[in-house]
Design a protein around this motif. Structure first.
Motif, PDB file in Angstrom:
ATOM      1  N   GLU A  42      36.626  10.417 -72.256  1.00  0.00           N
ATOM      2  CA  GLU A  42      35.584  10.293 -71.234  1.00  0.00           C
ATOM      3  C   GLU A  42      36.195  10.325 -69.834  1.00  0.00           C
ATOM      4  O   GLU A  42      35.612  10.913 -68.905  1.00  0.00           O
ATOM      5  CB  GLU A  42      34.810   8.997 -71.456  1.00  0.00           C
ATOM      6  N   ALA A  43      37.364   9.714 -69.679  1.00  0.00           N
ATOM      7  CA  ALA A  43      38.038   9.769 -68.373  1.00  0.00           C
ATOM      8  C   ALA A  43      38.421  11.207 -68.023  1.00  0.00           C
ATOM      9  O   ALA A  43      38.291  11.642 -66.871  1.00  0.00           O
ATOM     10  CB  ALA A  43      39.281   8.877 -68.388  1.00  0.00           C
ATOM     11  N   ILE A  44      38.897  11.953 -69.026  1.00  0.00           N
ATOM     12  CA  ILE A  44      39.225  13.362 -68.799  1.00  0.00           C
ATOM     13  C   ILE A  44      37.974  14.137 -68.409  1.00  0.00           C
ATOM     14  O   ILE A  44      37.970  14.937 -67.466  1.00  0.00           O
ATOM     15  CB  ILE A  44      39.877  13.953 -70.061  1.00  0.00           C
ATOM     16  N   ARG A  45      36.867  13.918 -69.139  1.00  0.00           N
ATOM     17  CA  ARG A  45      35.632  14.629 -68.838  1.00  0.00           C
ATOM     18  C   ARG A  45      35.140  14.321 -67.430  1.00  0.00           C
ATOM     19  O   ARG A  45      34.736  15.220 -66.677  1.00  0.00           O
ATOM     20  CB  ARG A  45      34.566  14.238 -69.858  1.00  0.00           C
ATOM     21  N   ALA A  46      35.162  13.041 -67.052  1.00  0.00           N
ATOM     22  CA  ALA A  46      34.693  12.663 -65.722  1.00  0.00           C
ATOM     23  C   ALA A  46      35.573  13.275 -64.629  1.00  0.00           C
ATOM     24  O   ALA A  46      35.074  13.742 -63.600  1.00  0.00           O
ATOM     25  CB  ALA A  46      34.671  11.134 -65.601  1.00  0.00           C
ATOM     26  N   GLU A  47      36.885  13.294 -64.865  1.00  0.00           N
ATOM     27  CA  GLU A  47      37.787  13.859 -63.863  1.00  0.00           C
ATOM     28  C   GLU A  47      37.569  15.358 -63.713  1.00  0.00           C
ATOM     29  O   GLU A  47      37.517  15.897 -62.607  1.00  0.00           O
ATOM     30  CB  GLU A  47      39.236  13.570 -64.256  1.00  0.00           C
ATOM     31  N   VAL A  88      43.913  15.531 -64.609  1.00  0.00           N
ATOM     32  CA  VAL A  88      43.343  14.498 -65.465  1.00  0.00           C
ATOM     33  C   VAL A  88      44.428  13.496 -65.842  1.00  0.00           C
ATOM     34  O   VAL A  88      45.615  13.839 -65.900  1.00  0.00           O
ATOM     35  CB  VAL A  88      42.734  15.129 -66.737  1.00  0.00           C
ATOM     36  N   PRO A  89      44.057  12.241 -66.100  1.00  0.00           N
ATOM     37  CA  PRO A  89      45.072  11.241 -66.476  1.00  0.00           C
ATOM     38  C   PRO A  89      45.631  11.515 -67.865  1.00  0.00           C
ATOM     39  O   PRO A  89      44.913  11.933 -68.770  1.00  0.00           O
ATOM     40  CB  PRO A  89      44.281   9.924 -66.446  1.00  0.00           C
ATOM     41  N   ALA A 127      46.501  12.589 -75.680  1.00  0.00           N
ATOM     42  CA  ALA A 127      47.551  12.887 -74.705  1.00  0.00           C
ATOM     43  C   ALA A 127      47.850  14.386 -74.676  1.00  0.00           C
ATOM     44  O   ALA A 127      48.020  14.978 -73.603  1.00  0.00           O
ATOM     45  CB  ALA A 127      48.820  12.102 -75.055  1.00  0.00           C
ATOM     46  N   ARG A 128      47.890  15.002 -75.854  1.00  0.00           N
ATOM     47  CA  ARG A 128      48.134  16.454 -75.881  1.00  0.00           C
ATOM     48  C   ARG A 128      46.964  17.209 -75.255  1.00  0.00           C
ATOM     49  O   ARG A 128      47.164  18.240 -74.592  1.00  0.00           O
ATOM     50  CB  ARG A 128      48.367  16.909 -77.317  1.00  0.00           C
ATOM     51  N   LEU A 129      45.726  16.703 -75.450  1.00  0.00           N
ATOM     52  CA  LEU A 129      44.573  17.320 -74.792  1.00  0.00           C
ATOM     53  C   LEU A 129      44.704  17.224 -73.278  1.00  0.00           C
ATOM     54  O   LEU A 129      44.402  18.189 -72.557  1.00  0.00           O
ATOM     55  CB  LEU A 129      43.285  16.635 -75.271  1.00  0.00           C
ATOM     56  N   SER A 130      45.149  16.081 -72.784  1.00  0.00           N
ATOM     57  CA  SER A 130      45.320  15.916 -71.333  1.00  0.00           C
ATOM     58  C   SER A 130      46.357  16.893 -70.791  1.00  0.00           C
ATOM     59  O   SER A 130      46.145  17.524 -69.747  1.00  0.00           O
ATOM     60  CB  SER A 130      45.739  14.481 -71.031  1.00  0.00           C
TER      61      SER A 130
END
Length: 462
Positions: free
Chosen positions: A199-204, A217-218, A227-230
């Motif tokens: 959700e943090a990635i999506r919001a960013e 993204v964090p 983490a790999r998605l980020s």
């Protein structure tokens, strides 16, 4: 007119809801299957025990019958819900336990042919109560002392088995919903914690716009899939930012390059309007041709960037070089074909001709006395064979530090900055993009003069 897509009839549940419902469903199925299996095993054990007890008593009565010592009233152990009955083939009662006194045959089944006994579960009404009771009945065939065939029925109560089943169900019924609620709560909380970085990635990503591509993204400290998605998302944003920067530079350079010829065209038109006799048609035509050439180059680059794949055929690179030189005729300096193949490649004839034209145009601007073209095959007959086209001139050559920069769009070296000699600054960039689109390479090489080498994979069907 195309219709907008219809919204889904049923909105899709979130991953959190779907995961929780799935976990609850799986645990519910597992619990119900476990309960059913447990009840089945317990009932099978209790029924089997009752059947063995009944069979043992029936065989004991059958042995007494064979000895001729059968009595009319058969005794059963005190405190047990059991029954005994001996029935002739005509259905007459020879002996029975107290709870079956005055009653007809308790059952009518007999052992099958070739079997010594049989057993069934029945519900019977015994004295003194009116309610039916469950029994496991065993039947044994015996021959009396007088030679008559009789059937001995012995039954053991299944009330304990049914009571045990009800007790288990009563004990487990409240626990199953509570356990399902616990599973749902734990799954909901765990899924929420696992999806919080997503959700943090999506919001960013939602907050990142074309003007703010520098944000990233964090990346969680864990080394899991999130983490790999980020990291993958940040790599994508890096490429997107680089693409946007390249696009901005391209638009700025294109605007800069178009400004001069358009300004010259406007000046010529204004002169033609104010002083028709002073109009020089050739200069006006040169400016129009220059704008048209630049527009064509920009259009071709846009198609190459979009990944368009024109039709490709097997062609001879050497024959294409000969036809191109014949079509171009004499230029500022002579061009000679030193080696002309054959070299068969899979490519688009128009685009490969454009590569050779651009390389020859570049060589004509820098050559002093002559240009040479050579077409050969490197590694012929071996895996990785390549068709090689070299265009060399006797000019000043490309400095080593500039051999990659010359392929950048709108790049012209300082020595060729004049409008007459510099071209549009897109020829070599277009040539390399076409080479890459064909699975090949285009490089500026070392030498006493200018040297450009095109390598294309040889057609695998050859």
């Amino acid at each position: 007119m195309t219709r907008p897509p219809r919204p889904p009839r049923f909105p899709r549940a979130s991953v959190r809801v779907t995961t929780t419902l799935g976990a609850v469903a799986v645990v519910a199925v597992a619990l119900l299957a476990g309960c059913a299996g447990l009840l089945g095993v317990i009932r099978h054990g209790l029924v089997g025990s009752a059947e063995r007890t009944a069979l043992a008593r029936a065989e004991a009565v059958a042995a007494v019958t064979r000895e001729g010592a059968l009595v009319e009233r058969l005794a059963i152990p005190d405190g047990e819900d059991s029954l005994l009955q001996v029935v002739t083939e005509e259905g007459r009662i020879l002996a029975a336990s107290e709870n079956l006194a005055g009653r007809g045959p308790v059952a009518s089944f007999e052992p099958a042919a070739g079997h010594a006994s049989a057993a069934r579960s029945l519900r019977l009404v015994l004295r003194p109560g009116p309610d039916e009771q469950p029994f496991r009945l065993a039947s044994v065939r015996a021959t009396g002392a007088d030679g008559r065939e009789v059937t001995v029925y012995a039954g053991t109560s299944l009330a304990t088995a049914e009571y045990t089943q009800r007790l288990i169900l009563t004990a487990m019924a409240p626990g199953i919903p509570l356990l399902l609620l616990l599973v749902a709560a734990v799954t909901w909380r765990s899924t929420g914690r696992a999806l919080r970085p997503v959700e943090a990635i999506r919001a960013e990503v939602a907050e990142i716009t074309a003007r703010d591509l520098g944000r990233r993204v964090p990346v969680p400290a864990s080394r899991d899939e999130v983490a790999r998605l980020s990291l993958t998302m940040n790599d994508t944003l890096d490429r997107l930012e680089e693409s946007m920067d390249r696009q901005r530079r391209f638009v700025a350079d294109a605007s800069h390059e178009l400004r001069n010829p358009i300004a010259a065209l406007r000046a010529h038109v204004e002169v033609a309007i104010a002083h028709p006799r002073l109009l020089h048609g050739q200069e006006l035509l040169d400016d129009v041709v220059r704008v048209q050439q630049l527009a064509d180059d920009l259009l071709l680059l846009a198609r190459l960037d979009a990944g368009q794949q024109p039709e490709r055929v097997v062609l001879d690179l050497g024959a294409l070089a000969r036809r191109t030189l014949d079509r171009r005729g004499e230029g500022r300096v002579p061009v000679r074909l030193e080696r002309g193949g054959p070299a068969l490649v899979l490519g688009n004839r128009g685009q490969l001709t454009r590569v050779l034209d651009n390389l020859l145009d570049n060589a004509q601007r820098h050559a002093r006395r002559g240009i040479s073209v050579a077409v050969t095959v490197s590694g012929e007959g071996r895996p990785g064979a390549a068709a090689v086209l070299e265009v060399c001139d006797d000019g000043s050559g490309v400095p080593e530090a500039e051999r990659e920069r010359v392929f950048t769009r709108f790049t012209r070296l300082d020595a060729s900055r004049s409008r007459d000699a510099g071209g549009t600054g897109l020829g070599l960039a277009i040539a390399r993009d076409i080479a890459v689109a064909h699975g090949g390479t285009l490089d500026a090489g070392a030498g006493p003069g200018g040297r450009f080498t095109l390598r294309l994979p040889v057609d695998s069907a050859v």
